[in-house]
Design an enzyme around this catalytic site. Structure first.
Site, PDB file in Angstrom:
ATOM      1  N   ASP A  35       0.811  -1.213   0.000  1.00 41.18           N
ATOM      2  CA  ASP A  35       0.000   0.000   0.000  1.00 41.18           C
ATOM      3  C   ASP A  35       0.844   1.263   0.000  1.00 41.18           C
ATOM      4  O   ASP A  35       0.511   2.252  -0.642  1.00 41.18           O
ATOM      5  CB  ASP A  35      -0.883   0.031   1.250  1.00 41.18           C
ATOM      6  N   GLU A 121     -25.944 -17.126 -15.052  1.00 40.98           N
ATOM      7  CA  GLU A 121     -25.268 -16.185 -14.147  1.00 40.98           C
ATOM      8  C   GLU A 121     -25.995 -16.158 -12.812  1.00 40.98           C
ATOM      9  O   GLU A 121     -27.057 -16.744 -12.667  1.00 40.98           O
ATOM     10  CB  GLU A 121     -25.325 -14.757 -14.734  1.00 40.98           C
ATOM     11  N   LYS A 123     -28.077 -13.975  -9.938  1.00 45.77           N
ATOM     12  CA  LYS A 123     -28.891 -12.759  -9.891  1.00 45.77           C
ATOM     13  C   LYS A 123     -28.492 -12.014  -8.621  1.00 45.77           C
ATOM     14  O   LYS A 123     -28.835 -12.400  -7.515  1.00 45.77           O
ATOM     15  CB  LYS A 123     -30.380 -13.071  -9.892  1.00 45.77           C
ATOM     16  N   ARG A 144     -31.059   2.707 -12.731  1.00 46.57           N
ATOM     17  CA  ARG A 144     -31.992   2.251 -13.737  1.00 46.57           C
ATOM     18  C   ARG A 144     -33.246   3.125 -13.793  1.00 46.57           C
ATOM     19  O   ARG A 144     -33.797   3.367 -14.865  1.00 46.57           O
ATOM     20  CB  ARG A 144     -32.370   0.806 -13.411  1.00 46.57           C
ATOM     21  N   LYS A 322     -35.712 -17.844  -9.367  1.00 44.06           N
ATOM     22  CA  LYS A 322     -35.538 -17.427  -7.969  1.00 44.06           C
ATOM     23  C   LYS A 322     -35.150 -18.554  -7.019  1.00 44.06           C
ATOM     24  O   LYS A 322     -35.334 -19.732  -7.311  1.00 44.06           O
ATOM     25  CB  LYS A 322     -36.863 -16.834  -7.476  1.00 44.06           C
ATOM     26  N   CYS A 416     -30.191 -12.905  36.642  1.00 38.38           N
ATOM     27  CA  CYS A 416     -29.991 -13.874  35.559  1.00 38.38           C
ATOM     28  C   CYS A 416     -31.184 -14.828  35.514  1.00 38.38           C
ATOM     29  O   CYS A 416     -31.546 -15.412  36.537  1.00 38.38           O
ATOM     30  CB  CYS A 416     -28.704 -14.646  35.810  1.00 38.38           C
ATOM     31  N   CYS A 419     -29.817 -18.414  36.788  1.00 38.38           N
ATOM     32  CA  CYS A 419     -29.309 -18.701  38.133  1.00 38.38           C
ATOM     33  C   CYS A 419     -29.683 -17.651  39.171  1.00 38.38           C
ATOM     34  O   CYS A 419     -29.409 -17.834  40.353  1.00 38.38           O
ATOM     35  CB  CYS A 419     -27.799 -18.871  38.100  1.00 38.38           C
TER      36      CYS A 419
HETATM   37  S1  IVH Z   1     -29.593  -8.731 -17.054  1.00 39.39           S
HETATM   38  C1  IVH Z   1     -32.079  -7.888 -20.265  1.00 39.39           C
HETATM   39  N1  IVH Z   1     -28.260 -10.118 -15.294  1.00 39.39           N
HETATM   40  O1  IVH Z   1     -32.162  -7.802 -12.047  1.00 39.39           O
HETATM   41  C2  IVH Z   1     -31.898  -8.120 -18.867  1.00 39.39           C
HETATM   42  N2  IVH Z   1     -29.802  -8.497 -14.489  1.00 39.39           N
HETATM   43  O2  IVH Z   1     -34.975  -7.342 -13.557  1.00 39.39           O
HETATM   44  C3  IVH Z   1     -31.197  -7.004 -18.196  1.00 39.39           C
HETATM   45  N3  IVH Z   1     -29.876  -8.334 -12.032  1.00 39.39           N
HETATM   46  O3  IVH Z   1     -32.407  -4.680 -11.551  1.00 39.39           O
HETATM   47  C4  IVH Z   1     -30.653  -7.366 -16.875  1.00 39.39           C
HETATM   48  N4  IVH Z   1     -28.353  -9.861 -11.639  1.00 39.39           N
HETATM   49  O4  IVH Z   1     -29.936  -5.167 -11.966  1.00 39.39           O
HETATM   50  C5  IVH Z   1     -29.183  -9.160 -15.477  1.00 39.39           C
HETATM   51  N5  IVH Z   1     -26.965 -11.410 -13.857  1.00 39.39           N
HETATM   52  C6  IVH Z   1     -27.884 -10.448 -14.052  1.00 39.39           C
HETATM   53  C7  IVH Z   1     -28.498  -9.784 -12.984  1.00 39.39           C
HETATM   54  C8  IVH Z   1     -29.465  -8.806 -13.230  1.00 39.39           C
HETATM   55  C9  IVH Z   1     -29.180  -8.984 -11.104  1.00 39.39           C
HETATM   56  C10 IVH Z   1     -30.895  -7.309 -11.748  1.00 39.39           C
HETATM   57  C11 IVH Z   1     -30.792  -6.078 -12.573  1.00 39.39           C
HETATM   58  C12 IVH Z   1     -32.179  -5.540 -12.631  1.00 39.39           C
HETATM   59  C13 IVH Z   1     -33.007  -6.758 -12.441  1.00 39.39           C
HETATM   60  C14 IVH Z   1     -33.670  -7.084 -13.743  1.00 39.39           C
END
Ligand code: IVH
Length: 688
Positions: A35, A121, A123, A144, A322, A416, A419
């Site tokens: 650092d 991926e 979520k 967004r 989910k 307590c 005890c």
């Molecule tokens: S793709 C065309 N990939 O989920 C799709 N979104 O409803 C565009 N999110 O708030 C999003 N992980 O920020 C995508 N691996 C992922 C994601 C992801 C989380 C969130 C995203 C958005 C919501 C979409």
């Protein structure tokens, strides 16, 4: 090259160097320089920019300043709308199969067509962010919003170390990289731990904390919150002739630009591949360092994505699958108080059972009285329970609603609940404690479990249920009573067959041969963990010397400060505790003793100096590629070194593996050498 002659060139060189090292540090978690060296380069660049303000470019690492305050967040119209993903709420395999079937139908594929390739991926559970880079330089970061128009949060996103201010290598003239800003669970826990210590309000969950920090007008709010970022797609792109033809290759390209992309991803074939990914991640979910609420499947070929198109705001080529939620609301039936091994009283919420984070939860911690009060929860309230990762379930807040009738506020008991001894709270502490010590059955039970633990005397079979029976049935009042148990008395207990009774007696017998370090640890002295116990044993060599040591003498032991020394001295100042030691010895417990490193034995370093790590303290953090923690520890100790639990100025080196957390951070703060497993092996091999 002199600074005066070539300031522009040197500034550019420094920016590139700092950018490289920031990527190693924040994104790859594998710094190449200490650092202090980074700071020196940074200061040099700052000096050049101060002398030549024209050289202060927006991608300069000096521009990650914190403390910019805005009047309001400005709207940003997205060049391409930020879409949302359709959510598949059927959390079983059928959810994945339904998506694959729909995609095949919409593409008009015959039944015998080969499986579709999907990019799978995680979520992430954070806040969607659009990063706009022009000529490789971050020019704007926005949220967004409603998908068409978001808010400009550039000032805060600049403070996220993982977000590069300039992309690596050649970048298209315009490229928008989209992803999620989030907070790791350990960063979140640390933040709340600091809040608790300060007696300040704790944060509800990582997601709200990240989203709240990013939408603040004053970027000073980012200073104590370490956020992270994962990219998952693109927005507007101009002039990228070599743009990849698949989503997975796009992610590779984004990673090559220096923007973090989560490694937990895969290209899979067909519905079976989706199901396997969903299941694999479900099994790993608790071990991930951050919260996720599901996985995402995306048709990998961009050409297929185009054919599938959109349905209003949602692409037909992607779906979020989910997992059970990590937060749920439920009713708080009662608040009870639990007493721990050290006597700490913890208010615990008894809840109407609720399925959260993959298991049914009916108890959750409320931490301490002060936190409970801040959350304002009372019996009968609807509360939010969070269970994420291996963190114990906790009540994070209440759903505000009028209470149908008066409910008194919770009070800590003065006596307590187990005890009856007085409950005390030290000035300035948020913890209430039972003053009963081993007189208190709750503390006695915990003390027995600790004594029997794997790292203590390792008495297999002496578990919670048995300890309850032994203490409640008054067969065992103190530790020495354990060794008076015989098979006949044991087999009279509930659910205890003759065979398990005999086994336990054999295990008790075996446990009598131990080491001084294990014995010291097993006693459960406050602040004496395994490594301190080992230090004490090594330093003093004999139990009697430890028991008789003054606070000053105790502080001669490495890593023993005034608090720990005082705790050890007070423990042995109590005649009752000395008696316990005597009785255990009389029951046949024994360990090898030595002259230790103090008095009469000559120069202790003479015997130790030949070993490569003699007198050196190392700290292990994270997961090493081939060695378990125990193995690494054993190797270090065999080489004469010690392993400590915390990083301090005295630490010789930190050995860091994957998912290294706060210890690594601390090491960097203090400028301590950080090595990986290979580095450790190097140390073990060298002499002196
Ligand atoms: S793709 C065309 N990939 O989920 C799709 N979104 O409803 C565009 N999110 O708030 C999003 N992980 O920020 C995508 N691996 C992922 C994601 C992801 C989380 C969130 C995203 C958005 C919501 C979409």
């Amino acid at each position: 090259m002199s600074l005066a002659a070539q300031p522009a060139a040197r500034a550019a060189e420094l920016r590139a160097l700092l950018q490289h090292h920031a990527h190693r540090y924040y994104v790859l978690d594998a710094p190449e320089i200490p650092d202090a060296d980074y700071d020196r380069l940074f200061a040099e660049l700052q000096a050049i920019e101060a002398a030549h303000p024209a050289l202060r470019t927006p991608d300069s690492p000096t521009q990650r300043v914190i403390g910019q305050v805005l009047d309001g967040l400005l709207p940003v119209v997205h060049a391409r709308p930020m879409l949302s993903i359709r959510t598949e709420t059927d959390t079983t395999a059928a959810g994945a199969q339904a998506f694959d079937a729909r995609v095949r139908r919409e593409l008009g594929l015959p039944d015998d067509a080969p499986p579709i390739a999907y990019c799978t991926e995680l979520k992430f559970d954070g806040l969607a962010i659009n990063l706009r880079y022009e000529d490789g330089v971050l020019v704007q970061a926005s949220t967004r919003g409603d998908g068409q128009t978001g808010e400009d949060v550039t000032h805060n996103v600049r403070a996220i170390g993982q977000v590069p201010l300039r992309l690596f290598g050649w970048a298209p003239p315009v490229i928008e990289i989209r992803g999620e800003a989030y907070m790791r669970r350990d960063d979140f826990e640390r933040l709340n731990e600091r809040q608790r210590e300060k007696g300040a309000r704790t944060f509800i969950n990582p997601r709200n904390t990240a989203a709240g920090a990013i939408r603040q007008l004053d970027s000073a709010g980012m200073a104590d919150k370490r956020l992270s970022f994962f990219a998952y797609g693109l927005g507007e792109v101009q002039g990228w002739s070599g743009q990849p033809a698949s989503h997975s290759a796009t992610l590779e390209a984004i990673a090559a630009f220096g923007v973090p992309v989560c490694a937990e991803r895969a290209v899979v074939q067909g519905a079976a591949g989706l199901v396997a990914f969903h299941e694999r991640v479900a099994a790993e979910r608790d071990r991930l360092p951050f919260d996720i609420d599901g996985v995402v499947y995306k048709v990998d070929a961009l050409e297929m994505q185009q054919r599938l198109g959109f349905l209003t705001r949602e692409p037909r080529w992607a779906v979020a699958h989910k997992y059970p939620a990590q937060e749920q609301t439920t009713r708080l039936d009662a608040i009870e108080v639990q007493v721990g091994r050290t006597g700490k009283l913890t208010p615990v919420a008894r809840l109407a059972p609720v399925f959260v984070g993959g298991t049914t939860v009916s108890n959750a911690t409320l931490h301490n009285l002060f936190e409970l009060r801040r959350k304002g929860v009372r019996e009968g309230d609807e509360v939010i329970v969070r269970r994420a990762g291996d963190v114990i379930p906790e009540v994070v807040g209440r759903i505000p609603a009028a209470r149908p009738h008066y409910v008194p506020n919770f009070q800590m008991p003065r006596a307590c609940p187990v005890c009856g001894s007085a409950v005390l709270r030290e000035r300035g502490s948020v913890e209430h404690r039972c003053s009963g010590g081993l007189y208190c059955p709750a503390q006695r039970k915990q003390a027995l479990l600790h004594f029997a633990g794997r790292r203590a005397l390792d008495i297999e079979g002496l578990g919670e249920k048995l300890v309850d029976q032994l203490v409640d049935g008054e067969l065992v009042r103190g530790l020495p009573d354990l060794y008076a148990l015989d098979a006949a008395r044991l087999s009279a207990l509930d659910r205890m067959g003759e065979k398990s009774a005999a086994n336990l007696v054999a295990m008790l017998e075996r446990s009598k041969q131990t080491t001084l370090a294990r014995f010291l640890y097993a006693l459960g002295i406050r602040h004496v963990g395994e490594s301190t116990a080992r230090d004490l044993a090594r330093h003093f060599g004999r139990m009697q010397r430890v028991m008789d040591a003054s606070v000053e003498a105790l502080q001669q032991v490495p890593d023993v400060g005034p608090v720990v020394a005082q705790s050890i001295q007070s423990f042995f100042a109590q005649p009752h505790n000395r008696e316990v030691v005597e009785q255990l010895r009389a029951a046949g417990l024994g360990w090898p003793e030595s002259d230790g490193l103090v008095d009469g034995s000559g120069d202790p370093s003479a015997t130790q100096a030949a070993l490569p790590l003699s007198g050196k303290t190392l700290v292990l953090t994270g997961t090493l590629p081939t060695l378990t923690r125990e193995e690494a520890k054993a190797l270090i100790e065999a080489a004469g070194g010690k392993v400590a639990g915390a990083v301090s100025k005295k630490t010789f080196a930190v050995i860091a593996g994957e998912e290294a957390g706060s210890k690594l951070e601390k090491a960097r703060e203090l400028g301590i050498t950080v090595l990986d497993e290979e580095g450790l092996r190097g140390l073990l091999a060298t002499d002196g």
